[in-house]
Write a protein that holds these residues in place. Structure first.
Motif, short mmCIF file in Angstrom:
data_model
loop_
_atom_site.label_atom_id
_atom_site.label_comp_id
_atom_site.label_asym_id
_atom_site.label_seq_id
_atom_site.Cartn_x
_atom_site.Cartn_y
_atom_site.Cartn_z
N UNK A 150 113.50 25.01 -18.43
CA UNK A 150 113.58 26.39 -18.92
C UNK A 150 114.13 27.19 -17.74
N UNK B 261 115.99 30.66 -15.97
CA UNK B 261 116.30 32.08 -15.99
C UNK B 261 117.32 32.33 -14.90
N UNK C 135 96.70 13.12 -7.95
CA UNK C 135 97.23 14.46 -8.15
C UNK C 135 97.89 14.91 -6.86
N UNK D 99 109.01 23.50 -5.79
CA UNK D 99 107.56 23.23 -5.76
C UNK D 99 107.22 22.32 -6.94
N UNK E 285 104.25 19.93 -8.92
CA UNK E 285 102.90 19.46 -9.16
C UNK E 285 103.04 18.18 -9.97
N UNK F 230 105.45 18.79 -13.03
CA UNK F 230 105.84 20.15 -13.36
C UNK F 230 106.53 20.69 -12.11
N UNK G 215 108.82 23.73 -10.24
CA UNK G 215 109.33 25.12 -10.24
C UNK G 215 110.31 25.23 -9.08
N UNK H 53 113.04 27.77 -7.45
CA UNK H 53 113.46 29.17 -7.49
C UNK H 53 114.39 29.49 -6.33
N UNK I 259 115.62 30.82 -11.55
CA UNK I 259 114.34 30.11 -11.60
C UNK I 259 114.41 29.04 -12.66
N UNK I 260 113.96 27.84 -12.31
CA UNK I 260 113.97 26.76 -13.29
C UNK I 260 112.60 26.10 -13.31
N UNK I 261 112.01 26.09 -14.46
CA UNK I 261 110.74 25.37 -14.63
C UNK I 261 111.04 24.11 -15.44
N UNK J 276 109.58 20.28 -16.94
CA UNK J 276 108.57 19.25 -17.22
C UNK J 276 109.27 17.90 -17.22
#
Lengths: 341, 273
Positions: free
Chosen positions: B41, B43, B171, B214, B216, B232, B234, B236, B248-250, B252
Protein backbone atom coordinates in the motif's frame (compact mmCIF):
# COMPACT_ATOMS: atom_id res chain seq x y z
CA UNK A 1 -4.59 -18.48 31.32
CA UNK A 2 -1.64 -16.15 31.70
CA UNK A 3 -0.20 -17.52 28.45
CA UNK A 4 -3.47 -16.82 26.59
CA UNK A 5 -3.57 -13.29 27.90
CA UNK A 6 -0.01 -12.70 26.79
CA UNK A 7 -0.79 -14.09 23.36
CA UNK A 8 -3.68 -11.68 23.13
CA UNK A 9 -1.39 -8.83 24.16
CA UNK A 10 1.13 -9.73 21.45
CA UNK A 11 -1.53 -9.85 18.75
CA UNK A 12 -3.29 -6.70 19.96
CA UNK A 13 0.07 -4.96 20.19
CA UNK A 14 0.98 -5.84 16.62
CA UNK A 15 -2.39 -4.61 15.37
CA UNK A 16 -1.96 -1.39 17.34
CA UNK A 17 1.51 -0.99 15.90
CA UNK A 18 0.12 -1.30 12.40
CA UNK A 19 -2.58 1.29 12.95
CA UNK A 20 -0.08 3.62 14.61
CA UNK A 21 2.34 3.34 11.70
CA UNK A 22 -0.49 4.09 9.28
CA UNK A 23 -1.40 7.17 11.30
CA UNK A 24 2.27 8.19 11.47
CA UNK A 25 2.64 7.86 7.72
CA UNK A 26 -0.40 10.05 7.12
CA UNK A 27 1.06 12.67 9.44
CA UNK A 28 4.49 12.48 7.76
CA UNK A 29 3.15 12.72 4.21
CA UNK A 30 0.90 15.58 5.25
CA UNK A 31 -2.49 16.61 4.02
CA UNK A 32 -3.19 17.81 0.50
CA UNK A 33 -3.86 21.51 -0.01
CA UNK A 34 -7.50 22.52 0.30
CA UNK A 35 -9.49 22.00 -2.85
CA UNK A 36 -11.31 25.31 -2.84
CA UNK A 37 -11.56 27.88 -5.66
CA UNK A 38 -9.45 30.34 -3.66
CA UNK A 39 -6.73 27.78 -2.92
CA UNK A 40 -6.68 26.55 -6.53
CA UNK A 41 -6.24 30.04 -7.95
CA UNK A 42 -3.62 30.96 -5.34
CA UNK A 43 -1.69 27.75 -6.01
CA UNK A 44 -1.86 28.37 -9.75
CA UNK A 45 -0.67 31.99 -9.38
CA UNK A 46 2.16 30.95 -7.10
CA UNK A 47 3.34 28.14 -9.40
CA UNK A 48 3.47 30.44 -12.42
CA UNK A 49 5.10 33.14 -10.31
CA UNK A 50 7.93 30.79 -9.34
CA UNK A 51 8.42 28.87 -12.57
CA UNK A 52 7.45 31.01 -15.57
CA UNK A 53 10.59 32.44 -17.21
CA UNK A 54 9.36 35.28 -19.46
CA UNK A 55 7.89 37.92 -17.12
CA UNK A 56 10.71 40.36 -17.72
CA UNK A 57 11.12 39.57 -21.42
CA UNK A 58 7.41 40.07 -22.08
CA UNK A 59 7.09 42.91 -19.58
CA UNK A 60 4.27 41.19 -17.73
CA UNK A 61 3.39 42.33 -14.21
CA UNK A 62 2.27 39.03 -12.71
CA UNK A 63 1.95 40.54 -9.23
CA UNK A 64 -0.54 42.99 -10.57
CA UNK A 65 -2.48 40.26 -12.38
CA UNK A 66 -2.64 38.34 -9.09
CA UNK A 67 -3.84 41.42 -7.20
CA UNK A 68 -6.62 41.96 -9.68
CA UNK A 69 -7.89 38.41 -9.94
CA UNK A 70 -7.26 36.53 -6.71
CA UNK A 71 -9.48 38.81 -4.57
CA UNK A 72 -12.32 38.20 -7.01
CA UNK A 73 -12.35 34.48 -6.34
CA UNK A 74 -15.08 33.20 -4.03
CA UNK A 75 -15.25 29.70 -2.60
CA UNK A 76 -18.84 29.48 -3.79
CA UNK A 77 -17.75 29.71 -7.44
CA UNK A 78 -18.34 26.72 -9.69
CA UNK A 79 -15.63 24.95 -11.71
CA UNK A 80 -16.49 26.72 -14.97
CA UNK A 81 -16.05 30.14 -13.38
CA UNK A 82 -12.76 29.20 -11.71
CA UNK A 83 -11.54 27.77 -15.01
CA UNK A 84 -12.44 31.02 -16.76
CA UNK A 85 -10.53 33.08 -14.17
CA UNK A 86 -7.38 30.98 -14.48
CA UNK A 87 -7.76 30.99 -18.26
CA UNK A 88 -7.98 34.80 -18.22
CA UNK A 89 -4.83 35.07 -16.11
CA UNK A 90 -2.95 32.59 -18.31
CA UNK A 91 -4.04 34.37 -21.48
CA UNK A 92 -2.08 37.42 -20.40
CA UNK A 93 1.16 35.43 -20.65
CA UNK A 94 0.72 35.43 -24.46
CA UNK A 95 2.25 32.00 -24.64
CA UNK A 96 1.16 29.11 -26.82
CA UNK A 97 2.85 26.66 -24.49
CA UNK A 98 0.61 27.69 -21.65
CA UNK A 99 -2.62 25.81 -21.03
CA UNK A 100 -5.00 24.74 -18.35
CA UNK A 101 -6.21 21.16 -18.73
CA UNK A 102 -9.53 20.45 -17.08
CA UNK A 103 -11.75 17.48 -17.70
CA UNK A 104 -14.23 19.72 -19.57
CA UNK A 105 -12.00 22.25 -21.32
CA UNK A 106 -8.50 23.19 -22.46
CA UNK A 107 -7.56 26.83 -22.12
CA UNK A 108 -5.23 28.29 -24.73
CA UNK A 109 -3.81 31.44 -26.22
CA UNK A 110 -3.33 30.92 -29.91
CA UNK A 111 -3.05 34.59 -30.80
CA UNK A 112 0.51 33.91 -31.92
CA UNK A 113 -1.00 32.88 -35.24
CA UNK A 114 -4.64 33.99 -35.09
CA UNK A 115 -3.63 37.65 -35.23
CA UNK A 116 -1.58 37.16 -38.39
CA UNK A 117 -2.13 36.11 -42.02
CA UNK A 118 -2.18 32.36 -42.56
CA UNK A 119 0.34 32.41 -45.41
CA UNK A 120 -0.30 28.78 -46.22
CA UNK A 121 -2.90 27.06 -48.32
CA UNK A 122 -2.66 23.27 -48.29
CA UNK A 123 -5.40 22.93 -50.90
CA UNK A 124 -3.50 25.14 -53.33
CA UNK A 125 -0.18 23.48 -52.60
CA UNK A 126 -1.50 19.98 -53.20
CA UNK A 127 -3.33 20.75 -56.42
CA UNK A 128 -0.98 23.24 -58.07
CA UNK A 129 2.48 22.19 -56.89
CA UNK A 130 2.54 18.64 -55.55
CA UNK A 131 0.08 17.05 -57.93
CA UNK A 132 0.45 13.28 -57.96
CA UNK A 133 4.12 13.25 -58.64
CA UNK A 134 5.44 13.39 -55.13
CA UNK A 135 6.84 10.88 -52.67
CA UNK A 136 5.80 10.30 -49.10
CA UNK A 137 9.04 9.20 -47.50
CA UNK A 138 8.05 8.61 -43.92
CA UNK A 139 6.96 11.96 -42.56
CA UNK A 140 8.58 13.87 -45.42
CA UNK A 141 6.57 14.81 -48.50
CA UNK A 142 9.05 15.47 -51.29
CA UNK A 143 9.29 16.05 -55.02
CA UNK A 144 11.39 17.76 -57.65
CA UNK A 145 10.39 21.23 -58.80
CA UNK A 146 11.59 23.42 -61.66
CA UNK A 147 12.49 20.57 -64.01
CA UNK A 148 14.34 18.58 -61.37
CA UNK A 149 16.62 21.49 -60.53
CA UNK A 150 15.12 22.13 -57.09
CA UNK A 151 14.09 19.74 -54.35
CA UNK A 152 11.00 20.38 -52.28
CA UNK A 153 10.48 18.85 -48.81
CA UNK A 154 7.38 19.41 -46.75
CA UNK A 155 7.49 18.46 -43.09
CA UNK A 156 4.13 19.21 -41.51
CA UNK A 157 4.77 18.20 -37.90
CA UNK A 158 7.85 17.62 -35.80
CA UNK A 159 5.66 15.24 -33.80
CA UNK A 160 5.91 12.82 -36.74
CA UNK A 161 9.11 10.90 -36.27
CA UNK A 162 11.52 10.98 -39.16
CA UNK A 163 13.68 7.90 -39.39
CA UNK A 164 17.35 8.04 -40.33
CA UNK A 165 16.47 5.94 -43.35
CA UNK A 166 13.76 8.34 -44.58
CA UNK A 167 15.86 11.48 -44.23
CA UNK A 168 18.83 9.83 -45.94
CA UNK A 169 16.65 8.70 -48.83
CA UNK A 170 15.39 12.25 -49.36
CA UNK A 171 18.82 13.87 -49.04
CA UNK A 172 20.28 11.35 -51.49
CA UNK A 173 17.44 11.96 -53.90
CA UNK A 174 18.17 15.70 -54.05
CA UNK A 175 21.97 15.52 -54.20
CA UNK A 176 22.06 16.82 -57.78
CA UNK A 177 19.70 19.74 -57.31
CA UNK A 178 20.67 23.41 -57.19
CA UNK A 179 18.93 23.89 -53.90
CA UNK A 180 16.27 22.58 -51.55
CA UNK A 181 13.10 24.24 -50.30
CA UNK A 182 12.02 23.02 -46.86
CA UNK A 183 8.41 23.92 -46.23
CA UNK A 184 7.59 23.90 -42.52
CA UNK A 185 4.67 26.32 -42.74
CA UNK A 186 1.94 25.53 -40.19
CA UNK A 187 4.21 22.99 -38.51
CA UNK A 188 3.22 23.51 -34.86
CA UNK A 189 6.25 21.72 -33.44
CA UNK A 190 6.87 18.42 -31.73
CA UNK A 191 9.96 16.54 -30.69
CA UNK A 192 13.33 18.26 -30.47
CA UNK A 193 15.06 15.00 -31.38
CA UNK A 194 13.44 15.27 -34.82
CA UNK A 195 14.87 18.77 -35.13
CA UNK A 196 18.37 17.51 -34.37
CA UNK A 197 17.99 14.63 -36.81
CA UNK A 198 16.77 16.85 -39.63
CA UNK A 199 19.44 19.52 -39.12
CA UNK A 200 22.19 16.88 -38.89
CA UNK A 201 21.96 16.22 -42.65
CA UNK A 202 22.67 19.86 -43.54
CA UNK A 203 25.94 20.27 -41.67
CA UNK A 204 29.40 18.82 -42.16
CA UNK A 205 30.74 19.80 -38.77
CA UNK A 206 29.42 20.18 -35.25
CA UNK A 207 26.98 23.09 -35.11
CA UNK A 208 26.26 25.34 -32.14
CA UNK A 209 22.52 25.41 -32.76
CA UNK A 210 21.03 27.36 -29.85
CA UNK A 211 21.40 28.12 -26.16
CA UNK A 212 19.03 27.18 -23.38
CA UNK A 213 18.64 28.13 -19.77
CA UNK A 214 16.08 26.75 -17.36
CA UNK A 215 14.41 28.09 -14.27
CA UNK A 216 16.20 26.58 -11.30
CA UNK A 217 14.59 28.41 -8.43
CA UNK A 218 11.56 30.49 -7.45
CA UNK A 219 13.22 33.92 -7.94
CA UNK A 220 12.62 35.91 -11.10
CA UNK A 221 16.30 35.66 -12.03
CA UNK A 222 16.86 32.07 -10.95
CA UNK A 223 18.07 30.46 -14.15
CA UNK A 224 20.69 27.88 -14.97
CA UNK A 225 23.64 29.13 -16.97
CA UNK A 226 22.88 29.22 -20.67
CA UNK A 227 23.84 25.84 -22.03
CA UNK A 228 25.19 25.47 -25.56
CA UNK A 229 23.26 22.95 -27.61
CA UNK A 230 25.25 21.37 -30.39
CA UNK A 231 24.10 19.22 -33.28
CA UNK A 232 26.48 16.69 -34.77
CA UNK A 233 26.51 15.88 -38.50
CA UNK A 234 24.97 12.52 -39.32
CA UNK A 235 24.08 10.44 -42.34
CA UNK A 236 26.15 9.20 -45.28
CA UNK A 237 25.46 12.22 -47.44
CA UNK A 238 25.02 15.85 -46.49
CA UNK A 239 23.27 18.64 -48.30
CA UNK A 240 25.45 21.76 -48.23
CA UNK A 241 24.00 23.67 -51.18
CA UNK A 242 21.49 26.54 -50.82
CA UNK A 243 18.49 25.79 -48.64
CA UNK A 244 15.39 27.94 -48.27
CA UNK A 245 12.97 27.39 -45.42
CA UNK A 246 9.36 28.54 -45.82
CA UNK A 247 7.74 29.83 -42.64
CA UNK A 248 4.54 31.36 -41.36
CA UNK A 249 3.24 32.33 -37.94
CA UNK A 250 2.02 28.81 -37.29
CA UNK A 251 5.63 27.58 -37.08
CA UNK A 252 5.83 27.04 -33.36
CA UNK A 253 7.98 25.47 -30.69
CA UNK A 254 10.25 22.79 -32.21
CA UNK A 255 9.75 24.36 -35.64
CA UNK A 256 11.02 27.70 -34.41
CA UNK A 257 13.95 25.81 -32.91
CA UNK A 258 14.59 24.16 -36.27
CA UNK A 259 14.58 27.51 -38.04
CA UNK A 260 16.86 29.02 -35.40
CA UNK A 261 19.31 26.12 -35.78
CA UNK A 262 19.33 26.20 -39.58
CA UNK A 263 19.82 29.97 -39.72
CA UNK A 264 23.28 29.49 -38.24
CA UNK A 265 24.30 28.09 -41.62
CA UNK A 266 25.49 30.54 -44.31
CA UNK A 267 23.69 28.69 -47.11
CA UNK A 268 20.25 28.91 -45.46
CA UNK A 269 17.60 31.61 -45.95
CA UNK A 270 14.10 31.87 -44.52
CA UNK A 271 11.24 33.19 -46.66
CA UNK A 272 7.75 33.97 -45.43
CA UNK A 273 6.52 35.39 -42.16
CA UNK A 274 7.99 35.40 -38.67
CA UNK A 275 7.70 32.07 -36.95
CA UNK A 276 5.21 31.95 -34.07
CA UNK A 277 7.91 31.47 -31.43
CA UNK A 278 7.47 29.16 -28.46
CA UNK A 279 11.04 29.00 -27.26
CA UNK A 280 10.26 27.77 -23.78
CA UNK A 281 10.10 24.06 -23.13
CA UNK A 282 6.77 23.39 -21.47
CA UNK A 283 6.46 21.71 -18.11
CA UNK A 284 3.46 21.17 -15.89
CA UNK A 285 2.03 20.72 -12.46
CA UNK A 286 -1.32 19.82 -11.04
CA UNK A 287 -3.58 22.08 -9.04
CA UNK A 288 -5.24 20.99 -5.80
CA UNK A 289 -8.43 20.17 -7.74
CA UNK A 290 -6.56 17.85 -10.12
CA UNK A 291 -6.45 20.15 -13.14
CA UNK A 292 -3.09 20.38 -14.89
CA UNK A 293 -1.47 23.67 -15.75
CA UNK A 294 1.20 23.68 -18.46
CA UNK A 295 3.65 26.53 -18.84
CA UNK A 296 6.96 27.43 -20.45
CA UNK A 297 9.90 26.91 -18.17
CA UNK A 298 13.03 27.66 -20.16
CA UNK A 299 14.53 30.39 -22.32
CA UNK A 300 16.02 29.59 -25.71
CA UNK A 301 18.19 31.98 -27.64
CA UNK A 302 20.22 31.85 -30.81
CA UNK A 303 23.99 31.57 -30.28
CA UNK A 304 24.06 35.35 -30.76
CA UNK A 305 21.61 35.82 -27.86
CA UNK A 306 18.35 36.50 -29.73
CA UNK A 307 15.39 35.24 -27.65
CA UNK A 308 13.17 33.12 -29.90
CA UNK A 309 10.10 33.14 -27.64
CA UNK A 310 8.22 35.60 -29.86
CA UNK A 311 9.46 34.10 -33.10
CA UNK A 312 12.24 34.45 -35.64
CA UNK A 313 12.10 36.98 -38.44
CA UNK A 314 12.49 35.71 -42.01
CA UNK A 315 15.47 36.61 -44.12
CA UNK A 316 13.03 37.68 -46.84
CA UNK A 317 9.57 38.80 -45.74
CA UNK A 318 6.88 37.52 -48.08
CA UNK A 319 3.13 37.11 -47.58
CA UNK A 320 0.76 35.15 -49.76
CA UNK A 321 -1.18 37.80 -51.62
CA UNK A 322 -4.92 37.37 -52.11
CA UNK A 323 -4.58 37.89 -55.86
CA UNK A 324 -1.90 35.19 -56.13
CA UNK A 325 -3.92 32.83 -53.98
CA UNK A 326 -7.00 33.43 -56.11
CA UNK A 327 -4.89 32.64 -59.17
CA UNK A 328 -3.65 29.42 -57.59
CA UNK A 329 -0.17 30.73 -56.89
CA UNK A 330 1.73 30.19 -53.65
CA UNK A 331 3.54 33.55 -53.38
CA UNK A 332 5.99 32.31 -50.75
CA UNK A 333 6.93 29.17 -52.62
CA UNK A 334 7.26 31.13 -55.86
CA UNK A 335 9.57 33.60 -54.13
CA UNK A 336 11.72 30.72 -52.92
CA UNK A 337 11.89 29.24 -56.42
CA UNK A 338 12.93 32.63 -57.76
CA UNK A 339 15.68 32.91 -55.15
CA UNK A 340 17.11 29.53 -56.08
CA UNK A 341 17.02 30.03 -59.85
CA UNK B 1 5.44 9.18 19.52
CA UNK B 2 5.13 8.24 23.19
CA UNK B 3 2.22 5.96 22.33
CA UNK B 4 4.36 4.43 19.61
CA UNK B 5 7.26 3.62 21.96
CA UNK B 6 4.91 2.20 24.59
CA UNK B 7 3.43 -0.19 22.02
CA UNK B 8 6.84 -1.41 20.86
CA UNK B 9 8.06 -1.98 24.41
CA UNK B 10 4.85 -3.70 25.43
CA UNK B 11 4.97 -6.05 22.45
CA UNK B 12 8.56 -7.08 23.12
CA UNK B 13 8.20 -7.39 26.89
CA UNK B 14 4.88 -9.19 26.74
CA UNK B 15 6.80 -12.07 25.24
CA UNK B 16 8.76 -12.44 28.44
CA UNK B 17 6.53 -15.10 29.92
CA UNK B 18 6.71 -17.03 26.69
CA UNK B 19 10.45 -17.22 26.67
CA UNK B 20 11.74 -20.72 26.40
CA UNK B 21 14.78 -22.40 27.75
CA UNK B 22 16.21 -23.03 24.29
CA UNK B 23 16.68 -19.33 23.79
CA UNK B 24 19.54 -19.10 26.20
CA UNK B 25 21.35 -21.89 24.45
CA UNK B 26 23.97 -21.15 21.86
CA UNK B 27 22.33 -20.38 18.57
CA UNK B 28 23.33 -22.63 15.68
CA UNK B 29 24.73 -21.08 12.55
CA UNK B 30 22.02 -20.68 9.98
CA UNK B 31 22.17 -19.66 6.37
CA UNK B 32 19.12 -19.15 4.20
CA UNK B 33 18.21 -18.34 0.67
CA UNK B 34 15.10 -16.18 0.80
CA UNK B 35 12.25 -15.53 -1.58
CA UNK B 36 9.45 -13.20 -0.69
CA UNK B 37 6.15 -12.09 -2.13
CA UNK B 38 3.73 -9.56 -0.80
CA UNK B 39 1.18 -6.83 -1.22
CA UNK B 40 1.90 -3.14 -0.85
CA UNK B 41 0.00 0.00 0.00
CA UNK B 42 1.88 3.07 -1.21
CA UNK B 43 1.39 6.78 -0.64
CA UNK B 44 3.36 9.12 -2.87
CA UNK B 45 3.59 12.88 -2.93
CA UNK B 46 6.12 14.72 -5.07
CA UNK B 47 5.76 18.49 -5.03
CA UNK B 48 7.71 18.82 -8.27
CA UNK B 49 4.84 17.10 -10.02
CA UNK B 50 1.68 17.58 -8.04
CA UNK B 51 0.56 18.95 -4.68
CA UNK B 52 -1.69 15.90 -4.41
CA UNK B 53 -0.84 12.67 -2.69
CA UNK B 54 -1.37 9.50 -4.66
CA UNK B 55 -2.22 6.21 -3.02
CA UNK B 56 -2.77 2.69 -4.21
CA UNK B 57 -2.02 -1.01 -4.08
CA UNK B 58 0.73 -3.03 -5.64
CA UNK B 59 2.90 -6.09 -5.40
CA UNK B 60 6.40 -6.62 -4.06
CA UNK B 61 9.01 -9.27 -4.67
CA UNK B 62 12.28 -10.02 -2.84
CA UNK B 63 15.15 -12.43 -3.22
CA UNK B 64 18.22 -12.64 -1.04
CA UNK B 65 20.13 -14.50 1.58
CA UNK B 66 20.44 -14.34 5.29
CA UNK B 67 23.05 -15.64 7.68
CA UNK B 68 22.74 -15.54 11.43
CA UNK B 69 24.65 -16.94 14.37
CA UNK B 70 25.55 -16.01 17.92
CA UNK B 71 27.74 -13.12 16.82
CA UNK B 72 26.68 -11.97 13.39
CA UNK B 73 23.61 -11.21 11.35
CA UNK B 74 24.25 -10.77 7.63
CA UNK B 75 21.60 -10.17 5.02
CA UNK B 76 21.37 -9.35 1.36
CA UNK B 77 18.01 -8.25 0.05
CA UNK B 78 17.09 -7.39 -3.52
CA UNK B 79 13.54 -6.17 -3.90
CA UNK B 80 11.13 -4.27 -6.07
CA UNK B 81 7.52 -3.22 -6.13
CA UNK B 82 5.00 -1.77 -8.56
CA UNK B 83 1.96 0.21 -7.50
CA UNK B 84 -0.99 1.68 -9.31
CA UNK B 85 -1.75 4.98 -7.66
CA UNK B 86 -4.65 7.37 -7.74
CA UNK B 87 -4.97 10.89 -6.46
CA UNK B 88 -7.57 11.81 -3.90
CA UNK B 89 -9.21 13.91 -6.58
CA UNK B 90 -10.62 11.48 -9.09
CA UNK B 91 -11.73 13.61 -12.00
CA UNK B 92 -11.51 10.70 -14.41
CA UNK B 93 -8.98 12.61 -16.45
CA UNK B 94 -5.52 12.85 -14.99
CA UNK B 95 -5.67 11.27 -11.57
CA UNK B 96 -3.52 8.21 -12.26
CA UNK B 97 0.13 7.58 -11.50
CA UNK B 98 2.36 4.57 -11.14
CA UNK B 99 4.87 4.07 -8.39
CA UNK B 100 7.92 1.84 -8.76
CA UNK B 101 10.45 1.08 -6.10
CA UNK B 102 13.48 -1.14 -6.07
CA UNK B 103 16.40 -1.63 -3.75
CA UNK B 104 19.44 -3.68 -2.99
CA UNK B 105 20.82 -3.70 0.51
CA UNK B 106 23.61 -5.62 2.19
CA UNK B 107 23.59 -5.58 5.96
CA UNK B 108 26.24 -6.70 8.43
CA UNK B 109 25.28 -6.52 12.09
CA UNK B 110 27.26 -7.61 15.16
CA UNK B 111 25.52 -8.91 18.21
CA UNK B 112 25.96 -6.59 21.16
CA UNK B 113 23.68 -8.05 23.84
CA UNK B 114 25.14 -10.78 26.05
CA UNK B 115 24.51 -14.36 25.03
CA UNK B 116 22.39 -14.99 28.11
CA UNK B 117 19.94 -12.27 27.22
CA UNK B 118 16.53 -13.27 25.97
CA UNK B 119 16.82 -10.53 23.39
CA UNK B 120 19.33 -10.84 20.64
CA UNK B 121 20.36 -7.36 19.56
CA UNK B 122 22.60 -6.90 16.56
CA UNK B 123 23.74 -3.51 15.33
CA UNK B 124 25.91 -2.46 12.45
CA UNK B 125 25.71 -1.00 9.02
CA UNK B 126 24.37 -1.46 5.55
CA UNK B 127 25.33 -0.52 2.07
CA UNK B 128 22.29 0.29 0.00
CA UNK B 129 21.09 1.42 -3.37
CA UNK B 130 17.43 2.15 -3.80
CA UNK B 131 15.08 4.12 -5.95
CA UNK B 132 11.60 5.48 -5.80
CA UNK B 133 10.11 6.33 -9.16
CA UNK B 134 6.76 7.66 -10.22
CA UNK B 135 5.08 8.09 -13.55
CA UNK B 136 2.47 10.87 -13.58
CA UNK B 137 -0.01 10.38 -16.40
CA UNK B 138 -1.59 13.81 -16.07
CA UNK B 139 1.60 15.83 -16.52
CA UNK B 140 3.22 17.13 -19.69
CA UNK B 141 6.95 16.61 -20.33
CA UNK B 142 7.80 16.31 -16.64
CA UNK B 143 6.12 12.96 -16.14
CA UNK B 144 8.88 10.95 -14.50
CA UNK B 145 9.55 11.50 -10.83
CA UNK B 146 12.42 9.74 -9.15
CA UNK B 147 14.94 9.74 -6.40
CA UNK B 148 17.85 7.35 -6.39
CA UNK B 149 19.88 7.30 -3.18
CA UNK B 150 22.97 5.17 -2.83
CA UNK B 151 24.90 5.13 0.41
CA UNK B 152 25.60 3.69 3.78
CA UNK B 153 23.14 3.24 6.59
CA UNK B 154 23.02 2.35 10.25
CA UNK B 155 21.01 -0.75 10.94
CA UNK B 156 19.84 -2.84 13.83
CA UNK B 157 18.18 -6.19 14.31
CA UNK B 158 16.44 -7.24 17.50
CA UNK B 159 15.00 -10.69 17.87
CA UNK B 160 13.33 -12.66 20.51
CA UNK B 161 12.30 -16.31 20.53
CA UNK B 162 8.96 -17.12 22.02
CA UNK B 163 6.34 -19.82 22.26
CA UNK B 164 2.96 -19.00 20.87
CA UNK B 165 0.02 -21.28 20.03
CA UNK B 166 2.11 -24.26 21.19
CA UNK B 167 4.84 -23.63 18.68
CA UNK B 168 8.25 -22.01 18.76
CA UNK B 169 8.39 -18.68 16.98
CA UNK B 170 10.88 -15.93 16.61
CA UNK B 171 9.72 -12.33 16.70
CA UNK B 172 12.11 -9.73 15.39
CA UNK B 173 12.32 -6.17 14.23
CA UNK B 174 14.85 -4.64 11.88
CA UNK B 175 15.52 -0.98 11.22
CA UNK B 176 17.74 0.61 8.56
CA UNK B 177 18.41 4.35 8.30
CA UNK B 178 20.92 6.01 5.98
CA UNK B 179 23.72 8.11 7.37
CA UNK B 180 25.16 9.33 4.14
CA UNK B 181 23.88 8.92 0.65
CA UNK B 182 24.46 10.10 -2.86
CA UNK B 183 21.16 11.08 -4.36
CA UNK B 184 19.67 11.81 -7.76
CA UNK B 185 16.52 13.84 -8.27
CA UNK B 186 14.97 15.56 -11.29
CA UNK B 187 15.69 19.23 -11.91
CA UNK B 188 13.71 22.02 -10.22
CA UNK B 189 11.25 21.79 -13.11
CA UNK B 190 10.87 18.04 -12.82
CA UNK B 191 12.85 17.24 -15.95
CA UNK B 192 15.13 14.33 -16.58
CA UNK B 193 17.88 15.91 -18.63
CA UNK B 194 20.50 13.56 -19.99
CA UNK B 195 23.16 16.23 -19.86
CA UNK B 196 22.48 17.51 -16.38
CA UNK B 197 21.35 14.27 -14.78
CA UNK B 198 24.65 13.85 -13.04
CA UNK B 199 24.65 17.46 -11.91
CA UNK B 200 21.64 16.68 -9.75
CA UNK B 201 23.64 14.25 -7.68
CA UNK B 202 24.59 15.45 -4.25
CA UNK B 203 25.55 14.19 -0.85
CA UNK B 204 22.56 14.26 1.44
CA UNK B 205 22.07 13.31 5.04
CA UNK B 206 19.29 13.50 7.55
CA UNK B 207 18.46 17.12 6.86
CA UNK B 208 17.78 16.40 3.21
CA UNK B 209 16.84 12.76 3.16
CA UNK B 210 14.91 10.97 5.84
CA UNK B 211 14.68 7.35 4.90
CA UNK B 212 14.04 4.23 6.87
CA UNK B 213 13.11 0.67 6.27
CA UNK B 214 11.48 -0.86 9.31
CA UNK B 215 10.42 -4.48 9.41
CA UNK B 216 8.52 -6.51 11.93
CA UNK B 217 8.69 -10.17 11.30
CA UNK B 218 7.63 -13.39 12.88
CA UNK B 219 9.34 -16.66 11.96
CA UNK B 220 7.98 -20.15 12.13
CA UNK B 221 10.87 -22.64 12.09
CA UNK B 222 9.96 -25.76 10.16
CA UNK B 223 11.18 -29.26 10.89
CA UNK B 224 13.42 -29.45 7.81
CA UNK B 225 15.45 -26.42 8.86
CA UNK B 226 13.56 -24.07 6.59
CA UNK B 227 11.52 -21.22 7.90
CA UNK B 228 8.35 -19.44 7.03
CA UNK B 229 8.25 -15.77 7.84
CA UNK B 230 5.51 -13.16 7.86
CA UNK B 231 6.81 -9.61 7.50
CA UNK B 232 5.22 -6.26 7.96
CA UNK B 233 7.48 -3.66 6.37
CA UNK B 234 7.23 0.11 6.53
CA UNK B 235 9.50 1.90 4.15
CA UNK B 236 9.38 5.70 4.25
CA UNK B 237 11.33 8.30 2.33
CA UNK B 238 11.24 12.07 2.67
CA UNK B 239 13.62 13.70 0.20
CA UNK B 240 14.05 17.48 0.25
CA UNK B 241 17.00 17.55 -2.09
CA UNK B 242 15.06 19.13 -4.97
CA UNK B 243 11.44 19.91 -4.22
CA UNK B 244 10.01 17.50 -1.71
CA UNK B 245 9.21 13.87 -2.29
CA UNK B 246 7.47 11.77 0.31
CA UNK B 247 6.85 8.09 -0.30
CA UNK B 248 5.55 5.66 2.27
CA UNK B 249 5.08 1.99 1.50
CA UNK B 250 3.52 -0.50 3.85
CA UNK B 251 3.96 -4.09 2.82
CA UNK B 252 2.72 -7.45 4.02
CA UNK B 253 5.07 -10.16 2.92
CA UNK B 254 5.35 -13.90 3.16
CA UNK B 255 8.92 -15.07 3.02
CA UNK B 256 10.28 -18.56 2.49
CA UNK B 257 13.72 -19.15 4.00
CA UNK B 258 15.42 -22.16 2.49
CA UNK B 259 18.11 -23.57 4.72
CA UNK B 260 21.53 -23.84 3.07
CA UNK B 261 23.61 -26.43 4.93
CA UNK B 262 27.18 -25.46 5.89
CA UNK B 263 29.82 -27.45 4.02
CA UNK B 264 31.82 -28.14 7.15
CA UNK B 265 29.14 -30.48 8.47
CA UNK B 266 30.26 -33.92 7.36
CA UNK B 267 27.83 -36.83 7.00
CA UNK B 268 29.96 -39.01 9.38
CA UNK B 269 29.52 -36.52 12.18
CA UNK B 270 25.81 -36.65 11.70
CA UNK B 271 25.76 -40.44 12.00
CA UNK B 272 27.90 -40.25 15.14
CA UNK B 273 25.31 -38.06 16.77
Amino acid sequence: MKKNITQMIVIAGLISLLSTITACEKALVGTDPKNTPTENVRFFWSTINEKYPFFDYKKINWDSIGKVWIPRVRDTMNDATVFRIIDTMLFQLKDGHTNLFGAFNLSRNWQWYLDYPDNFNAYLLERNYLGNDYRLTGALTNRFLDSNRIGYIRYSSFSSTISDFAIDVVINRFQNTKGIIIDVRSNGGGSISNVDKFVSRFIDKKLLAYKESYKNGPGRNDFTEAKDNFIEPEGDKKYLKPVIILTNRRCYSATTLFVASMLNLPNVKVIGDWTGGGGGIPTSTQLPNGWTVRYSSSVTTTPQGFNIENGIPPTIRQDMTKNDEAAGVDSILERALKELK
Amino acid sequence: MKYFIIIIISVLYSTDTLAQQFMAEAMPRQKFFTTTLGLTWQTRKDNLFSPLSYTGYGAELHVGFERINDQWFKQFDLWGNVNRLQSRIDNGYNSLAYGFRYGAIYTVNKRIAPNQSKFKLYVGGSVFHTSSMGYYEGNVNNIFSFNIPTGIAASGFLSRDLRLFRRNWSLSTQLTMPILSYNARPTYLGFVEEENFLEDFGIVSFNKLLYFDWRWQIDLPLSNGNRLRAIYRWDYMDDRHVGRLRVGTQTFLIQSLFNIPFRKVKPENKSNQ
